[in-house]
Write an enzyme that holds these catalytic residues in place. Structure first.
Site, PDB file in Angstrom:
ATOM      1  N   GLU A 146      -5.487  -5.016  10.585  1.00  0.00           N
ATOM      2  CA  GLU A 146      -4.468  -3.997  10.800  1.00  0.00           C
ATOM      3  C   GLU A 146      -4.774  -3.221  12.081  1.00  0.00           C
ATOM      4  O   GLU A 146      -5.581  -2.277  12.050  1.00  0.00           O
ATOM      5  CB  GLU A 146      -4.441  -3.011   9.634  1.00  0.00           C
ATOM      6  CG  GLU A 146      -4.100  -3.620   8.303  1.00  0.00           C
ATOM      7  CD  GLU A 146      -3.532  -2.573   7.353  1.00  0.00           C
ATOM      8  OE1 GLU A 146      -2.389  -2.710   6.956  1.00  0.00           O
ATOM      9  OE2 GLU A 146      -4.240  -1.605   7.053  1.00  0.00           O
ATOM     10  N   GLU A 206      -6.972   4.599   7.682  1.00  0.00           N
ATOM     11  CA  GLU A 206      -6.791   6.027   7.357  1.00  0.00           C
ATOM     12  C   GLU A 206      -8.023   6.586   6.654  1.00  0.00           C
ATOM     13  O   GLU A 206      -8.339   7.765   6.787  1.00  0.00           O
ATOM     14  CB  GLU A 206      -5.506   6.208   6.528  1.00  0.00           C
ATOM     15  CG  GLU A 206      -4.279   6.083   7.414  1.00  0.00           C
ATOM     16  CD  GLU A 206      -3.034   5.549   6.736  1.00  0.00           C
ATOM     17  OE1 GLU A 206      -2.967   5.578   5.493  1.00  0.00           O
ATOM     18  OE2 GLU A 206      -2.128   5.104   7.464  1.00  0.00           O
ATOM     19  N   ASN A 242       0.875  -1.177   0.000  1.00  0.00           N
ATOM     20  CA  ASN A 242       0.000   0.000   0.000  1.00  0.00           C
ATOM     21  C   ASN A 242       0.913   1.227   0.000  1.00  0.00           C
ATOM     22  O   ASN A 242       1.490   1.566   1.031  1.00  0.00           O
ATOM     23  CB  ASN A 242      -0.882  -0.049   1.260  1.00  0.00           C
ATOM     24  CG  ASN A 242      -1.710   1.207   1.430  1.00  0.00           C
ATOM     25  OD1 ASN A 242      -1.762   2.059   0.545  1.00  0.00           O
ATOM     26  ND2 ASN A 242      -2.363   1.325   2.584  1.00  0.00           N
ATOM     27  N   LYS A 294       0.103   4.233  -0.293  1.00  0.00           N
ATOM     28  CA  LYS A 294      -0.566   5.422   0.267  1.00  0.00           C
ATOM     29  C   LYS A 294      -0.332   6.613  -0.679  1.00  0.00           C
ATOM     30  O   LYS A 294      -0.296   6.424  -1.890  1.00  0.00           O
ATOM     31  CB  LYS A 294      -0.079   5.675   1.693  1.00  0.00           C
ATOM     32  CG  LYS A 294      -0.188   4.396   2.541  1.00  0.00           C
ATOM     33  CD  LYS A 294      -0.010   4.607   3.990  1.00  0.00           C
ATOM     34  CE  LYS A 294      -0.208   3.273   4.706  1.00  0.00           C
ATOM     35  NZ  LYS A 294      -0.164   3.377   6.140  1.00  0.00           N
ATOM     36  N   HIS A 337      -9.551   1.022   4.740  1.00  0.00           N
ATOM     37  CA  HIS A 337      -8.288   1.194   5.461  1.00  0.00           C
ATOM     38  C   HIS A 337      -8.525   2.152   6.632  1.00  0.00           C
ATOM     39  O   HIS A 337      -9.344   3.073   6.527  1.00  0.00           O
ATOM     40  CB  HIS A 337      -7.225   1.748   4.506  1.00  0.00           C
ATOM     41  CG  HIS A 337      -5.866   1.781   5.132  1.00  0.00           C
ATOM     42  ND1 HIS A 337      -5.483   2.784   5.989  1.00  0.00           N
ATOM     43  CD2 HIS A 337      -4.820   0.929   5.048  1.00  0.00           C
ATOM     44  CE1 HIS A 337      -4.246   2.538   6.407  1.00  0.00           C
ATOM     45  NE2 HIS A 337      -3.821   1.410   5.847  1.00  0.00           N
ATOM     46  N   GLY A 339       2.415   2.225  10.704  1.00  0.00           N
ATOM     47  CA  GLY A 339       3.391   3.315  10.554  1.00  0.00           C
ATOM     48  C   GLY A 339       4.100   3.694  11.838  1.00  0.00           C
ATOM     49  O   GLY A 339       4.737   4.745  11.911  1.00  0.00           O
ATOM     50  N   SER A 385       3.317  -2.146  10.284  1.00  0.00           N
ATOM     51  CA  SER A 385       4.766  -2.181  10.516  1.00  0.00           C
ATOM     52  C   SER A 385       5.410  -3.527  10.180  1.00  0.00           C
ATOM     53  O   SER A 385       6.310  -3.979  10.880  1.00  0.00           O
ATOM     54  CB  SER A 385       5.093  -1.773  11.946  1.00  0.00           C
ATOM     55  OG  SER A 385       4.665  -0.437  12.178  1.00  0.00           O
TER      56      SER A 385
HETATM   57  P1  PGA Z   1       2.832   0.284   7.565  1.00  0.00           P
HETATM   58  O1  PGA Z   1       1.369   0.495   6.938  1.00  0.00           O
HETATM   59  O2  PGA Z   1       3.374  -1.011   7.016  1.00  0.00           O
HETATM   60  O3  PGA Z   1       3.622   1.478   7.126  1.00  0.00           O
HETATM   61  O4  PGA Z   1       2.670   0.210   9.049  1.00  0.00           O
HETATM   62  C1  PGA Z   1       0.497  -0.584   6.765  1.00  0.00           C
HETATM   63  C2  PGA Z   1      -0.817  -0.118   6.184  1.00  0.00           C
HETATM   64  O5  PGA Z   1      -1.282   0.977   6.531  1.00  0.00           O
HETATM   65  O6  PGA Z   1      -1.434  -0.816   5.373  1.00  0.00           O
END
Ligand code: PGA
Length: 246
Positions: A161, A93, A6, A8, A91, A167, A204
Site C-alpha cells: 500500500e 496509519e 478495511n 478503519k 497498516h 484515501g 484507492s
Molecule cells: P483506501 O484505503 O482504499 O481508502 O485508499 C486503503 C487502505 O488504507 O487500506
C-alpha cells in the site's frame, strides 16, 4: 483472490453488511474470497451474522501478547474468540499515527499466527520516499523487518500500500504495481521460501480501476478502504477480478 475491506474507524450500516453477506457467494463463484475488517467493537456482531457464510471477518490490529496489563489493547486470541479469522498488521496509519516499527509488527505477526489468524502485513513507501527513488529499498526493509523468518508462510498475506495512494484517489500505475509486487514476490521467496503468499494491492482501489489493478502479475487481491463501506462498490471490485486467478 482475496478482496479485503478495511473499514478503519467507520461503521458501514448493518444493511450494507447484509448486502455484502447476501452477495458473497457471487464472489466465491468467481474464486474470490471476501474479508471484512470492522472496528473491534463490531467484530463479534458481524462474525455472528456471517456464520455459515463464505465471507470472513477480520480485525485491523492486535497486540503481541495473549493477555496482560496493556490498557486499550486487544490480543489476537481475543480476536479469534470473537470470531475473527484474520488481522491487518502494520497498516501505514498505525505505523505513522502510533509509531509502530517493523520490529513491533514482526512480534504482532508471530502472535497473530499463534492464535491461528490469517495475517495481513502491510508495507509501502511514502511520497517523499518514492520521489527520492527509495521506494524499493523502503519496501524491502519493511518486509525484512516485519516478517520474522520463523513466520509460517501459510496464513500470511502481504499488502503493498503506497502511503500516498491511501484515501487520496491516486493509485500507483500498473507498471509500478507490477514491479513492486515482483520485488515482494522474490523477497518472500528468499525470506520464507514461499512463492504462494498472496500479495494484495491497496490504495484507492475502486470499481473503476479494480479490473486493471487485479490483472497485474503477482496481484493476489486488494485491500480496500473507502470503497469497502458500500456493498455495491465492494462487490463490484470483487467481481472485477480476472477469471481463474487465485
Ligand atoms: P483506501 O484505503 O482504499 O481508502 O485508499 C486503503 C487502505 O488504507 O487500506
Amino acid at each position: 483472490m482475496l478482496i479485503a475491506g478495511n473499514w478503519k474507524m467507520n461503521a458501514a450500516s448493518m444493511e450494507e453488511f447484509g448486502k455484502m453477506l447476501a452477495r458473497a457467494p457471487e464472489a466465491a463463484a468467481k474464486g474470490v474470497d471476501l474479508l471484512v475488517c470492522p472496528p473491534f467493537v463490531l467484530l463479534h456482531r458481524l462474525a455472528e451474522q456471517a456464520q455459515g457464510s463464505v465471507l470472513e471477518i477480520g480485525a485491523q490490529d492486535s497486540h503481541y501478547e495473549d493477555e496482560g496489563a496493556f490498557t486499550g489493547n486487544v490480543s489476537p486470541r481475543m480476536l479469534a474468540d470473537s470470531g475473527a479469522t484474520a488481522v491487518i498488521l502494520g497498516h501505514s496509519e498505525r505505523r505513522s499515527d502510533h509509531r509502530e516499527s517493523d520490529e513491533l509488527v514482526a512480534k504482532k505477526a508471530l502472535a497473530a499466527q499463534r492464535a491461528g489468524l490469517r495475517t495481513i502485513v502491510c508495507v509501502g513507501e511514502s511520497e517523499e520516499e518514492r520521489d527520492a527513488g527509495e521506494a524499493e529499498a523502503v519496501v524491502t526493509r519493511q518486509l525484512i523487518g516485519s516478517l520474522p523468518d520463523t513466520l509460517d508462510p501459510a496464513g500470511l498475506i502481504v499488502a503493498y500500500e503506497p502511503v500516498w495512494a491511501i484515501g487520496t484517489g491516486r493509485t500507483a500505475s500498473t507498471d509500478d504495481i507490477g514491479s513492486m509486487h515482483g520485488l515482494i514476490r522474490s523477497g518472500l521467496a528468499r525470506r520464507l521460501s514461499s512463492r504462494a503468499v498472496p500479495i494484495l494491492y491497496g490504495g484507492s482501489v475502486k470499481p473503476a480501476n479494480a479490473s486493471q489493478i487485479l490483472s497485474v502479475d503477482n496481484v493476489g487481491g486488494a485491500l480496500v478502504g473507502g470503497a469497502s463501506l458500500k456493498a455495491d462498490d465492494f462487490l463490484a471490485i470483487a467481481l472485477a477480478a480476472p477469471d481463474g486467478r487465485r
